[in-house]
Design an enzyme around this catalytic site. Structure first.
Site, PDB file in Angstrom:
ATOM      1  N   ALA A 190       0.458  -1.317  -0.081  1.00  0.00           N
ATOM      2  CA  ALA A 190       0.064  -0.038  -0.285  1.00  0.00           C
ATOM      3  C   ALA A 190       0.905   1.432  -0.458  1.00  0.00           C
ATOM      4  O   ALA A 190       0.589   2.866  -0.387  1.00  0.00           O
ATOM      5  CB  ALA A 190      -1.266   0.187   0.953  1.00  0.00           C
ATOM      6  N   CYS A 191       1.760   1.041   0.003  1.00  0.00           N
ATOM      7  CA  CYS A 191       3.045   1.674   0.345  1.00  0.00           C
ATOM      8  C   CYS A 191       3.804   2.718  -1.270  1.00  0.00           C
ATOM      9  O   CYS A 191       3.921   1.637  -1.638  1.00  0.00           O
ATOM     10  CB  CYS A 191       4.386   2.062   1.091  1.00  0.00           C
ATOM     11  SG  CYS A 191       5.755   3.561   1.588  1.00  0.00           S
ATOM     12  N   GLY A 192       3.510   3.860  -1.278  1.00  0.00           N
ATOM     13  CA  GLY A 192       3.978   3.647  -2.997  1.00  0.00           C
ATOM     14  C   GLY A 192       5.636   4.373  -2.979  1.00  0.00           C
ATOM     15  O   GLY A 192       5.943   3.689  -4.121  1.00  0.00           O
TER      16      GLY A 192
END
Length: 115
Positions: A10-12
């Site tokens: 979920a982390c860019g």
């Protein structure tokens, strides 16, 4: 080259690090640490190898940080490690380990030094 990525999809930044690793021709072993958090001993070892204190690895913007009162400067390193083991969302990411070392890859381009 053996590469391990402690990853949050979920982390860019974490996704970008994965992309950079793959662009180098390597396929990392991916540890989705929110589903498979490190043990206390693993996290302590990781911190030692990163040359970071537990407070330096904490994500201060997470709701759990405030809810657990982790902004209290008097809390011991042991308490902070325990909090990250119990609530792995509190761990900053992505962390990459290769034979060249281990690094918290923020910004994502930090991974290039390990490839």
């Amino acid at each position: 080259m053996a590469i391990t990525l402690f990853h949050n999809p979920a982390c860019g930044t974490s996704r970008k690090v994965l992309e950079l690793i793959r662009a180098s021709g390597a396929e990392p072993h991916i540890v989705e640490y929110l589903q498979h958090p490190p043990t206390r001993d693993e996290l302590t070892s990781m911190l030692r190898d990163l040359h970071l204190t537990p407070r330096e690895l904490l994500r201060t913007q997470e709701a759990e940080y405030a809810e657990l009162g982790l902004d209290d400067a008097s809390l011991s390193d042991q308490r902070l490690v325990d909090a990250m083991v119990e609530h792995p969302i509190l761990m900053n990411r992505p962390i990459v380990r290769t034979p060249r070392g281990i690094k918290l890859c923020r910004p994502a381009e930090e991974v290039n030094a390990l490839l």
